[in-house]
Design a protein around this motif. Sequence first.
Motif, short mmCIF file in Angstrom:
data_model
loop_
_atom_site.label_atom_id
_atom_site.label_comp_id
_atom_site.label_asym_id
_atom_site.label_seq_id
_atom_site.Cartn_x
_atom_site.Cartn_y
_atom_site.Cartn_z
N TRP A 305 42.99 49.11 32.71
CA TRP A 305 43.82 48.05 32.11
C TRP A 305 45.24 48.16 32.66
O TRP A 305 45.62 49.20 33.20
N ILE A 306 46.04 47.14 32.42
CA ILE A 306 47.40 47.15 32.97
C ILE A 306 48.21 48.31 32.40
O ILE A 306 49.04 48.89 33.09
N THR A 307 47.98 48.68 31.16
CA THR A 307 48.75 49.79 30.58
C THR A 307 48.52 51.07 31.37
O THR A 307 49.45 51.84 31.62
N GLU A 384 48.74 44.84 20.57
CA GLU A 384 48.59 43.96 19.41
C GLU A 384 49.65 44.36 18.40
O GLU A 384 50.24 45.44 18.51
N PRO A 385 49.88 43.50 17.42
CA PRO A 385 50.87 43.90 16.42
C PRO A 385 50.35 45.10 15.63
O PRO A 385 49.15 45.26 15.46
N ILE A 386 51.26 45.95 15.20
CA ILE A 386 50.82 47.10 14.41
C ILE A 386 51.05 46.79 12.92
O ILE A 386 52.12 46.34 12.53
N ASP A 407 57.39 49.43 19.73
CA ASP A 407 56.30 48.46 19.69
C ASP A 407 56.49 47.57 20.92
O ASP A 407 57.30 46.66 20.91
N THR A 408 55.77 47.89 22.00
CA THR A 408 56.04 47.24 23.28
C THR A 408 55.19 45.99 23.44
O THR A 408 53.96 46.07 23.43
N TYR A 409 55.84 44.87 23.59
CA TYR A 409 55.12 43.61 23.81
C TYR A 409 55.17 43.25 25.29
O TYR A 409 56.25 43.15 25.88
N TRP A 410 54.01 43.03 25.87
CA TRP A 410 53.92 42.61 27.27
C TRP A 410 52.50 42.21 27.58
O TRP A 410 51.67 42.11 26.68
N THR A 412 49.26 41.77 31.01
CA THR A 412 48.84 42.06 32.38
C THR A 412 49.76 41.33 33.36
O THR A 412 50.18 41.90 34.38
N GLU A 413 50.09 40.11 33.04
CA GLU A 413 50.87 39.27 33.96
C GLU A 413 52.33 39.68 34.06
O GLU A 413 53.00 39.37 35.04
N THR A 414 52.86 40.34 33.03
CA THR A 414 54.29 40.66 33.07
C THR A 414 54.54 41.98 33.80
O THR A 414 55.68 42.31 34.09
N THR A 511 59.11 38.57 16.31
CA THR A 511 57.79 39.05 15.90
C THR A 511 56.76 38.20 16.63
O THR A 511 56.84 36.97 16.60
N ILE A 512 55.82 38.87 17.28
CA ILE A 512 54.76 38.15 17.99
C ILE A 512 53.70 37.76 16.97
O ILE A 512 53.23 38.60 16.19
N THR A 513 53.32 36.46 16.98
CA THR A 513 52.36 36.01 15.95
C THR A 513 50.95 35.87 16.50
O THR A 513 50.04 35.54 15.76
N GLY A 514 50.74 36.11 17.78
CA GLY A 514 49.38 36.09 18.34
C GLY A 514 49.17 34.93 19.29
O GLY A 514 50.04 34.08 19.48
N ARG A 515 48.01 34.92 19.90
CA ARG A 515 47.70 33.94 20.94
C ARG A 515 47.66 32.52 20.38
O ARG A 515 47.24 32.29 19.25
N THR A 516 48.05 31.58 21.24
CA THR A 516 47.96 30.18 20.83
C THR A 516 46.78 29.50 21.53
O THR A 516 46.54 28.33 21.35
N GLY A 524 43.04 45.59 21.23
CA GLY A 524 44.18 45.55 22.15
C GLY A 524 43.83 45.04 23.54
O GLY A 524 44.65 45.11 24.44
N HIS A 525 42.60 44.52 23.70
CA HIS A 525 42.23 43.98 25.01
C HIS A 525 41.96 42.50 24.88
O HIS A 525 41.38 42.03 23.91
N ARG A 526 42.36 41.82 25.90
CA ARG A 526 42.22 40.38 25.88
C ARG A 526 40.80 39.95 26.19
O ARG A 526 40.20 40.45 27.15
O1 PRX Z 1 48.75 38.59 22.73
C1 PRX Z 1 49.59 39.57 23.30
C2 PRX Z 1 49.01 40.94 23.01
O2 PRX Z 1 48.21 41.28 24.13
C3 PRX Z 1 48.26 40.23 25.11
C4 PRX Z 1 48.24 40.81 26.48
O3 PRX Z 1 47.00 41.41 26.72
P1 PRX Z 1 46.73 42.22 28.04
O4 PRX Z 1 47.13 41.40 29.21
O5 PRX Z 1 45.31 42.67 27.97
O6 PRX Z 1 47.70 43.43 27.98
C5 PRX Z 1 47.64 44.33 26.93
C6 PRX Z 1 48.59 45.46 27.20
C7 PRX Z 1 49.93 45.05 27.63
C8 PRX Z 1 49.54 39.50 24.81
O7 PRX Z 1 49.52 38.19 25.33
N1 PRX Z 1 50.05 41.97 22.84
C9 PRX Z 1 50.41 42.91 23.74
N2 PRX Z 1 51.33 43.73 23.21
C10 PRX Z 1 51.59 43.30 21.96
C11 PRX Z 1 50.78 42.17 21.73
N3 PRX Z 1 50.83 41.49 20.57
C12 PRX Z 1 51.69 41.93 19.62
N4 PRX Z 1 52.48 43.01 19.77
C13 PRX Z 1 52.47 43.73 20.92
N5 PRX Z 1 53.23 44.81 21.04
#
Ligand code: PRX
Length: 647
Positions: A305-307, A384-386, A407-410, A412-414, A511-516, A524-526
């Motif tokens: 995975w990207i992480t 994902e949100p914790i 709580d790191t938000y990012w 694969t694409e970023t 605050t990230i509210t999730g996918r649209t 934690g995987h898409r």
């Molecule tokens: O929806 C967001 C969620 O995971 C998606 C990205 O998934 P992926 O490309 O598989 O990468 C996961 C590891 C970076 C995002 O579009 N996401 C990721 N981190 C968070 C999150 N949602 C909430 N809080 C986070 N910290």
Amino acid sequence: MEQIFEPYAEFAKDARIKNMDEYHALMNKANDDYEGFWGDYANEKIDWFSPYKQVLDESNAPFYKWFVGGTMNVAHQCVDRHLATRKNKAAIIFEGDNGDQQVITYRELSYEVNKTANLLKNQFNVKKGDRVVLYMPMIPEAAVAMLACARIGAIHSIVFGGFSAEALRDRIIDAEANLVITADGAYRKGKPYMLKPVVDKALEEGCECVKKVCIVERNGEDISWVAGRDYSYNELIKNESSKCEPEPMDSEDPLFLLYTSGSTGKPKGVQHSSAGYILWAQMTMEWVFDVRENDTYWCTADIGWITGHTYIVYGPLAMGATTVMFEGVPTFPDAGRCWSMVEEYQINQFYTAPTAIRLLHKMGENEPAKYDLSSLRVLGTVGEPIDPPAWKWYYEAIGNSKCAIVDTYWQTETGGHMISPLPGATPIKPGCATFPLPGIMAEIIDEDGTPTPIGEKGFMCITKPWPSMIRTIWNDPDRFVKSYFGDCKKDGEPVYFTGDGAMMSDDGYITITGRTDDVINVSGHRMGTAEVEAAIKKHPGVASVAVVGKPHEIKGEGIFAYVVLKGEDTMAEEMEMVQEINKIVLTEIGAIAKCDDIKFVPDLPKTRSGKIMRRILRSIAKGEPITQDTSTLEDPSIVQKIQTCII
Ligand code: PRX
């Protein structure tokens, strides 16, 4: 009243970013002179072979170019340049599932990477720009193979070891790879498991592009060898020299592809660059985890995975850190495994996913107390949100109420973190990714770029290009533009939309509210619902199917499938169908896509134009009352019929 956790003063005084004033100063610098901000860091952090001529080229947006004209090499950045000062420092500490240990110094890593790079060139004829698929367990050879590709300019594409033969095949074909690097298998929960047979199956059909397979021996189990195609890494590597000059790579040369789910059935090959990617991987390691020279850092992700790419291999090694790589699972031999490893290696930064925290909390609430966890300074979460109970346990039982939780938000694409607390600076609100990192112009807006009012949901966009951003989708530039730059504009120009919704509080916290979109987040995987639907449709008895996410205690979201069968089936046949459908999902995608619920329904809720109303299906799966307008449905009575079926 919302609780806020201030950074631990003792930690903050030595942190790289010590307080919010320093954070704002960096943000202001980026706002005032965006290119100057990034250019300065590129000069400071990257060991250039030849200097770049332009920081950012926006002339062919959204195909942005960073550090134009510069040459460098990511393997040189991650290995060679440390040899002067860190030769005998541990680069990788490996712990196997069975507890076997290996410490690889930077000198040894250099030796292995050089030899492997020569092997790729001499034995497998891999050239700059060729794609190499890695289907590998979590062993040091995986990191070595990544760096060896980087050294010679080959583009690696890692396929997560849990993906099935079909999924592997699709990715090999899309990338037109000519070499696959794999292992016989590895160990999991005390037992060997196999990878090579999956590669054999994947290569049965349609993968004519693959000329050779290179096999690392890990578990020594019996595997079959195809003469003229399959070669033993362990045998061949003995003959290679440990000197291989790094290929001078253009800043924009692709470093790797990583496939990820989208909202159609076909995974997207996210393409990352060399210089921009490694710069941000290194900078975020330094800022977000605040790793020091003598620290030991552990990220529990998988390199598939990207992480795993950015925060097990590239980021830590780019900054010269010691990174721990773990083959096993956190619950074997018991739910204290991670904490015993924290004690054993005196881990200073620990980075994992909320799903693992929930599982470890549930299975071993009192385990942490048995170990000395006092070395920990920063705890991270990702994916994902914790949720509050998991956050509290992580903070108190693991971090002894002294460690910042980043709580790191990012995505694969970023390429690297976008929104995250800084451990020495940011006052933290549990469950909140807090603020954009310095240099990242993250904004919550509507389609036209108007900022979303405080407390309301909007689109999470990054309104300026950044160095580690996705460059394109492999072989599909139109899909790249449509997927990420088709929905939101600012000042009339398309901007990057993450696919996530987000909300800002009156004090600026995000605050990230999730996918649209129709993408769900399993552990934690898409996972694209369309991908699961495409697999289920392969069952000859299935007429139509719709897949949605449903909250799940451990996984965050589980997979819920509504299936319409072609014929009338009895209860017993339906039970059999559930098994058959899950078998297909396993074959087509892998265990991560296994459905938690499969329910047979007479039809799906469709509008008169034939569009499935997934919002209704999501509500039904959650057992919520239906508040949506159902009058646009072709048959409004279907809602009740479906509700009756799923009880
Ligand atoms: O929806 C967001 C969620 O995971 C998606 C990205 O998934 P992926 O490309 O598989 O990468 C996961 C590891 C970076 C995002 O579009 N996401 C990721 N981190 C968070 C999150 N949602 C909430 N809080 C986070 N910290």
